[in-house]
Scaffold this motif. Sequence first.
Motif, PDB file in Angstrom:
ATOM      1  N   LEU A   1      17.807  54.495   6.143  1.00 35.50           N
ATOM      2  CA  LEU A   1      18.091  55.696   7.106  1.00 35.50           C
ATOM      3  C   LEU A   1      18.091  54.417   8.981  1.00 35.50           C
TER       4      LEU A   1
ATOM      5  N   ASP B   1      21.286  52.363   8.587  1.00 35.44           N
ATOM      6  CA  ASP B   1      22.611  52.962   8.032  1.00 35.44           C
ATOM      7  C   ASP B   1      22.505  52.984   9.588  1.00 35.44           C
TER       8      ASP B   1
ATOM      9  N   VAL C   1      28.743  53.897   2.875  1.00 35.38           N
ATOM     10  CA  VAL C   1      26.752  53.978   2.888  1.00 35.38           C
ATOM     11  C   VAL C   1      26.483  54.767   1.638  1.00 35.38           C
TER      12      VAL C   1
ATOM     13  N   GLY D   1      23.487  55.817   1.502  1.00 29.58           N
ATOM     14  CA  GLY D   1      22.688  57.196   1.885  1.00 29.58           C
ATOM     15  C   GLY D   1      21.890  57.039   1.677  1.00 29.58           C
ATOM     16  N   PRO D   2      20.697  58.411   2.303  1.00 29.70           N
ATOM     17  CA  PRO D   2      19.400  57.971   1.517  1.00 29.70           C
ATOM     18  C   PRO D   2      18.902  58.889   1.099  1.00 29.70           C
ATOM     19  N   PHE D   3      19.828  60.072   0.550  1.00 25.76           N
ATOM     20  CA  PHE D   3      19.807  61.509  -0.284  1.00 25.76           C
ATOM     21  C   PHE D   3      19.959  61.192  -1.631  1.00 25.76           C
TER      22      PHE D   3
ATOM     23  N   TYR E   1      20.630  68.751   2.562  1.00 26.80           N
ATOM     24  CA  TYR E   1      21.107  68.511   0.264  1.00 26.80           C
ATOM     25  C   TYR E   1      19.525  69.243   0.159  1.00 26.80           C
TER      26      TYR E   1
ATOM     27  N   TYR F   1      26.230  67.527   9.547  1.00 28.85           N
ATOM     28  CA  TYR F   1      24.924  68.010   9.644  1.00 28.85           C
ATOM     29  C   TYR F   1      24.182  66.113  10.402  1.00 28.85           C
TER      30      TYR F   1
ATOM     31  N   ILE G   1      21.562  63.409  10.218  1.00 29.49           N
ATOM     32  CA  ILE G   1      20.526  62.775   9.733  1.00 29.49           C
ATOM     33  C   ILE G   1      19.039  62.938   9.667  1.00 29.49           C
TER      34      ILE G   1
ATOM     35  N   ARG H   1      26.056  63.010  11.131  1.00 27.61           N
ATOM     36  CA  ARG H   1      27.608  62.722  10.391  1.00 27.61           C
ATOM     37  C   ARG H   1      28.699  63.756  10.602  1.00 27.61           C
TER      38      ARG H   1
ATOM     39  N   HIS I   1      30.886  65.841   4.878  1.00 26.61           N
ATOM     40  CA  HIS I   1      31.487  64.156   3.309  1.00 26.61           C
ATOM     41  C   HIS I   1      31.314  65.183   1.827  1.00 26.61           C
TER      42      HIS I   1
ATOM     43  N   HIS J   1      29.736  62.417  -0.879  1.00 28.51           N
ATOM     44  CA  HIS J   1      29.373  61.108  -1.510  1.00 28.51           C
ATOM     45  C   HIS J   1      30.346  60.872  -3.408  1.00 28.51           C
TER      46      HIS J   1
ATOM     47  N   HIS K   1      32.749  58.088   0.223  1.00 30.45           N
ATOM     48  CA  HIS K   1      32.589  58.985   0.600  1.00 30.45           C
ATOM     49  C   HIS K   1      34.174  60.008   0.683  1.00 30.45           C
TER      50      HIS K   1
ATOM     51  N   VAL L   1      26.421  56.828  11.698  1.00 28.49           N
ATOM     52  CA  VAL L   1      25.687  55.487  10.858  1.00 28.49           C
ATOM     53  C   VAL L   1      27.180  54.750  10.672  1.00 28.49           C
TER      54      VAL L   1
HETATM   55  C1  BEZ Z   1      24.017  61.003   3.913  1.00 24.84           C
HETATM   56  O1  BEZ Z   1      25.510  60.288   3.875  1.00 24.84           O
HETATM   57  O2  BEZ Z   1      23.423  61.093   3.065  1.00 24.84           O
HETATM   58  C2  BEZ Z   1      23.833  60.198   4.847  1.00 24.84           C
HETATM   59  C3  BEZ Z   1      23.341  58.535   5.171  1.00 24.84           C
HETATM   60  C4  BEZ Z   1      23.600  58.185   6.572  1.00 24.84           C
HETATM   61  C5  BEZ Z   1      22.238  58.206   6.747  1.00 24.84           C
HETATM   62  C6  BEZ Z   1      21.896  59.379   6.594  1.00 24.84           C
HETATM   63  C7  BEZ Z   1      22.813  60.779   5.744  1.00 24.84           C
END
Ligand code: BEZ
Length: 293
Positions: A75, A78, A100, A102-104, A157, A192, A194, A213, A216, A218, A232, A246
């Motif tokens: 994060l 990002d 990216v 991302g963390p999920f 998520y 949403y 982050i 963000r 999107h 992924h 994405h 991000v």
């Molecule tokens: C995401 O898209 O899941 C994400 C990307 C960067 C930071 C937080 C969430």
Amino acid sequence: MAGTDEAAAAVTAAVVDSFRGTPDPRLRELLQGLVRHLHGYVRELRPTIKEWEYAVEFLTAVGQKCDPTRQEFILLSDVLGISMLVETVNDQSGGTESTVLGPFHVVDSPSRVSGDNVDCIGAGTPCVVSLRVTSVDGGPLAGASVDVWQCNEDGFYDVQQPGIQPLGNGRGLFRTDDEGRLWFRTVVPSHYPIPTDGPVGRLLDTSKRHPYRPAHIHFIVAADGHRPLTTHIFVADSPYRDSDAVFAVKDSLVVDFPCVEDPGKADEYRVTTPFRMAEFDIVMVPERNDGGR
Ligand code: BEZ
Ligand code: FE
């Protein structure tokens, strides 16, 4: 008395030199470059001891916030735009642009077949996503794996809502057919924020930056003989398209999700009307001989 520029330069030179024996030449280059750039920052901005202690406390808090489903270091990378910069310098021309991770992406996606619904709740506006995976020459890539993950209509998520969403909701691991195609049913994801309940959230708040963000979905795509792709698609009419927290939006990844009212099409895709439909071509770049980098 403030230290002299000469004394500071001597410290930098000594530390760079201390890595000269690193056997791996690329690791040596990365470590010496890191020292040069970090020292350059310190020599330019001259942080006080208190400021440095604050920075160390901040990084400690970032590490302490990490657990198997929360990656605060990603994060941080990002929101500083580093993740996006690394993606951008590694993009290969001719292929679909990356963005990216991302963390999920923290749990395995359930295996699914084309046409499946990745939404296990069934409450939101139905949506159909149709993908075609090709190589740069336009040839279809059969048997490519496409790992999909997205948030729900409320912007969460599955891993953020244990007990509310089943694990695997919004996720699916698919394979393309002989024409390189696959499609799946889902709901339109929401924009949403982050996660802001940790040190990265405090950083944004202190800097008066918003955490949002744009909506999107992924994908991680892998096909034999091609470079893996992390990307994405962005929902074209989503808020925050021009100010992603991000910095991950690329124009080529913005996709219209038009509303479809045609009952024949709804039958074809096993959804109800009205539904939204997105179509996107993913172009993969052949592996080059780069020693695995
Ligand atoms: C995401 O898209 O899941 C994400 C990307 C960067 C930071 C937080 C969430
Ligand atoms: Fe996301």
